[in-house]
Write a protein that holds these residues in place. Structure first.
Motif, short mmCIF file in Angstrom:
data_model
loop_
_atom_site.label_atom_id
_atom_site.label_comp_id
_atom_site.label_asym_id
_atom_site.label_seq_id
_atom_site.Cartn_x
_atom_site.Cartn_y
_atom_site.Cartn_z
N LEU A 148 13.69 -16.49 1.81
CA LEU A 148 14.26 -17.32 2.77
C LEU A 148 15.90 -17.21 2.43
O LEU A 148 16.36 -16.72 1.33
N ASN A 149 16.50 -17.37 3.60
CA ASN A 149 17.71 -17.30 3.52
C ASN A 149 17.95 -18.90 3.76
O ASN A 149 17.08 -19.41 3.41
N ARG A 150 19.18 -18.65 4.01
CA ARG A 150 20.04 -20.90 3.96
C ARG A 150 19.62 -21.41 5.01
O ARG A 150 19.00 -21.92 4.26
N LEU A 151 19.40 -20.79 6.45
CA LEU A 151 18.52 -21.67 7.40
C LEU A 151 17.28 -22.00 6.97
O LEU A 151 16.65 -22.70 6.97
N HIS A 156 13.00 -25.76 4.61
CA HIS A 156 12.08 -25.93 3.50
C HIS A 156 12.07 -27.55 2.81
O HIS A 156 11.46 -28.01 2.64
N ILE A 157 13.42 -27.84 2.23
CA ILE A 157 13.50 -28.84 1.40
C ILE A 157 13.48 -29.80 3.06
O ILE A 157 13.22 -30.67 2.44
N ALA A 275 19.19 -31.63 3.74
CA ALA A 275 19.85 -30.53 2.39
C ALA A 275 20.60 -29.98 2.73
O ALA A 275 21.12 -29.64 2.04
N GLU A 276 21.72 -29.97 4.02
CA GLU A 276 22.97 -30.03 3.73
C GLU A 276 23.39 -30.57 2.88
O GLU A 276 24.52 -29.67 2.13
N HIS A 281 26.51 -30.59 -2.78
CA HIS A 281 26.18 -30.90 -3.94
C HIS A 281 26.38 -29.75 -5.02
O HIS A 281 26.49 -29.81 -6.15
N ALA A 282 25.09 -28.85 -5.22
CA ALA A 282 24.63 -27.87 -5.77
C ALA A 282 26.03 -27.10 -5.92
O ALA A 282 26.64 -26.24 -6.80
N ASP A 283 26.60 -27.20 -4.93
CA ASP A 283 28.28 -25.85 -4.32
C ASP A 283 28.61 -26.20 -5.58
O ASP A 283 30.12 -25.85 -5.63
#
Length: 600
Positions: A148-151, A156-157, A275-276, A281-283
């Motif tokens: 999967l890519n970012r999209l 998925h999330i 999701a974004e 947050h993870a970034d």
């Protein structure tokens, strides 16, 4: 439809028109109860049923089960009201395969306008639908790794896949960035870089648990949804094992490469609304890991989120502040150590924030990382300083030059030279009035050739180019040879320890010597003590800048600050002469006493 019927009746060649329709579309006719009374060959070819197996049955024989009952209720309501219905239907053929048809159903009316049957016209659009599905799938999959890519991961999330039955509410979103991946591409080529990414992806896939998801966001950044088979407290241990797997040497041709990774993560129930936001947050945690030097794991914390909000608010304030004239240009004089005169000033941005008061760039560094804002601030500073210089020259306050710091954002277009020349022309000034300061970081970008080309144009027009913060980078000596430089600015970090002797003094002396050999002038910045000034003077440093002589001040205070600097330099010079005279007198007195004693 009426025009077509009239045309057919006029032509009397019914066979031709029926054959034409058979080549183009599937046609089925039903009675008022939906029982099929006729299908053409094209309709039979679409579904695989011969006409004999369809006539006398309803369209339910083709139902694929894809559409809900409400879909057909709406269809029947429309056509039984006498209206035409159009839509896309997924049917099931005789052999079990499904296919898509673009369908239009027209009610048949008698002379009194009563419905007595229905005509269904169908076009097979399966290829178009499948091509669209393929495009949709490809748009969500990384072409190199097949993950999967970012999209794709975002969807998925958003679908809540990690909260499915058997899943864990403790799932974590992990962003993983390979440290120093660029060096692999630079040293071995992009094909080797792709091979390395494939190997890393294979290793990650091997250690993921059932239900976990691997994704690639682009470049050397991976994303994972993990934790379906783990407790929350085990996530960091799992991620530590993950980094160990990545650090096993990877063969690239005849050599081996050892990679490491920076990791940032957040739990999916961490309060993000979508999701974004979760990815953001993870970034934040990932950037914190990279700031820590790489090969580090960081989890997003309330403090990180609060700091991110603070930066975001500051950027918003800056956008509004530009429109409200909250930004100002301050000027710090630079003095010629031989002539004791101010020969130039550096233009410095300041912000009168409505809540924080007067602040310098060190406080709003995040604003200066924003391309749009730093471009706008750069244009503002250039306009303000050139207007101020024109006014000072006309009034006789200051006849020297102005230095300004450039950023990579100033070179994203080729209009910088044109912009500066236009502003100078408005004030009756020439390019020799301006010193443009660049730093080594501007040449680390992949498009540094654009910066170099524009600098060559600026130097050709007569602008002086200075290398700021010299000595703090890794390739500065190369730049001395390649760039059209006329002066160097020694970073303040070397000036701070001049009084203690040691390597800093040797480095500063070496820089001054190299610059002079190359025909360049040298500016020492950050001078705060008389001893620092005297050491630099003894080393034949050309220019001095620092709080000892003059502070950055607004335009209206420039005359008084220039005078303060001149007086400070003269006072230091007079004190030095007095000390030298006292020393000489002491030596003369000592010699006379020695002679008197000897004679006695």
């Amino acid at each position: 439809m009426a025009d077509l019927v009239s045309l057919v009746r006029a032509d009397h060649d019914f066979d031709f028109w029926l054959n034409a329709m058979d080549q183009v579309m599937g046609l089925a006719i039903t009675d008022l109860d939906g029982v099929i009374t006729y299908v053409n060959p094209k309709f039979s070819a679409m579904c695989g049923y011969p006409a004999a197996e369809l006539v006398g049955r309803s369209h339910r024989v083709l139902n694929s089960g894809f559409h809900p009952p409400a879909f057909f209720r709406d269809m029947h309501t429309t056509i039984r009201s006498g209206s035409v219905w159009s839509g896309t239907i997924r049917d099931r053929a005789r052999n079990g395969r499904t296919f898509w048809v673009a369908t239009t159903i027209l009610p048949q009316l008698d002379r009194e306008g009563r419905i007595y049957g229905f005509v269904s016209c169908r076009f097979d659009i399966t290829r178009e639908i499948e091509a669209g599905e393929t495009m949709r799938r490809l748009a969500r999959v990384d072409p190199l790794l097949g993950v999967l890519n970012r999209l794709g991961l975002r969807e998925h999330i958003e679908a809540g896949a990690c909260k499915e039955p058997g899943g864990s509410a403790d799932c974590a979103l992990v962003l993983l960035d390979l440290d120093n991946f660029k060096s692999v591409n630079d040293n071995f080529g992009h094909q080797a870089g792709d091979r390395l990414l494939q190997e890393v992806a294979a290793r990650l896939s091997m250690v993921l648990h059932v239900g976990d998801v691997l994704s690639r966001f682009g470049g050397d950044e991976f994303a994972l949804v993990v934790g379906h088979s783990l407790e929350r407290c085990d996530i960091e241990h799992f991620l530590a094992d993950l980094t160990s797997v990545i650090e096993v040497p990877i063969e690239i041709g005849i050599t081996q490469v050892i990679m490491s990774a920076s990791i940032g993560f957040t739990f999916l129930d961490g309060g993000a609304s979508n999701a974004e936001t979760l990815i953001g947050h993870a970034d934040l945690a990932l950037r914190e890991a990279k700031r820590a030097g790489g090969r580090t794991i960081r989890r997003v914390t309330p403090e990180l989120l609060q700091d991110a909000r603070r930066r975001s608010n500051l950027i918003l304030d800056a956008r509004q502040g530009l429109g409200r004239a909250e930004f100002e240009v301050f000027y710090q004089p630079i003095f010629d150590l031989a002539r004791h005169e101010c020969v130039s000033m550096e233009a410095l941005i300041r912000w009168r924030h409505p809540l924080l008061g007067l602040i310098g760039p060190a406080v709003f560094t995040d604003v200066l990382r924003n391309f749009e804002l730093v471009s706008a601030i750069g244009r503002f500073v250039r306009r303000e300083m050139i207007q101020a210089l024109g006014a000072w020259r006309r009034s006789g306050v200051f006849s020297g030059r102005i230095a300004i710091n450039l950023t990579v954002a100033d070179f994203k277009t080729t209009s910088l030279t044109r912009e500066l020349l236009h502003l100078l022309h408005e004030q009756g000034l020439d390019a020799g009035c301006i010193i443009l300061e660049v730093t080594e970081t501007m040449f680390l970008d992949q498009k540094d050739n654009v910066v170099r080309a524009e600098l060559a144009r600026l130097a050709h027009e007569g602008f002086e180019i200075a290398f700021d913060d010299f000595g703090t980078g890794f390739a500065s000596l190369t730049h001395l040879k390649e760039l059209p430089l006329s002066r160097l600015k020694i970073d303040r970090s070397f000036i701070a320890d001049l009084e203690n002797g040691g390597c800093d003094r040797d480095i500063v002396g070496g820089i001054i010597d190299i610059a002079h050999r190359l025909g360049m002038k040298v500016v020492a910045e950050g001078i705060e003590t008389t001893m620092q000034l005297e050491i630099l003077r003894a080393m034949s440093c050309d220019y001095a800048q620092g709080f000892l002589l003059a502070s950055p001040v607004c335009g209206c205070d420039v005359p008084s600050e220039l005078e303060r600097g001149r007086l400070t330099l003269r006072a230091i010079a007079l004190e030095k002469k007095a000390q030298e005279a006292g020393t000489a007198a002491g030596k003369d007195g000592g010699s006379a006493n020695f002679a008197h004693i000897t004679a006695a």
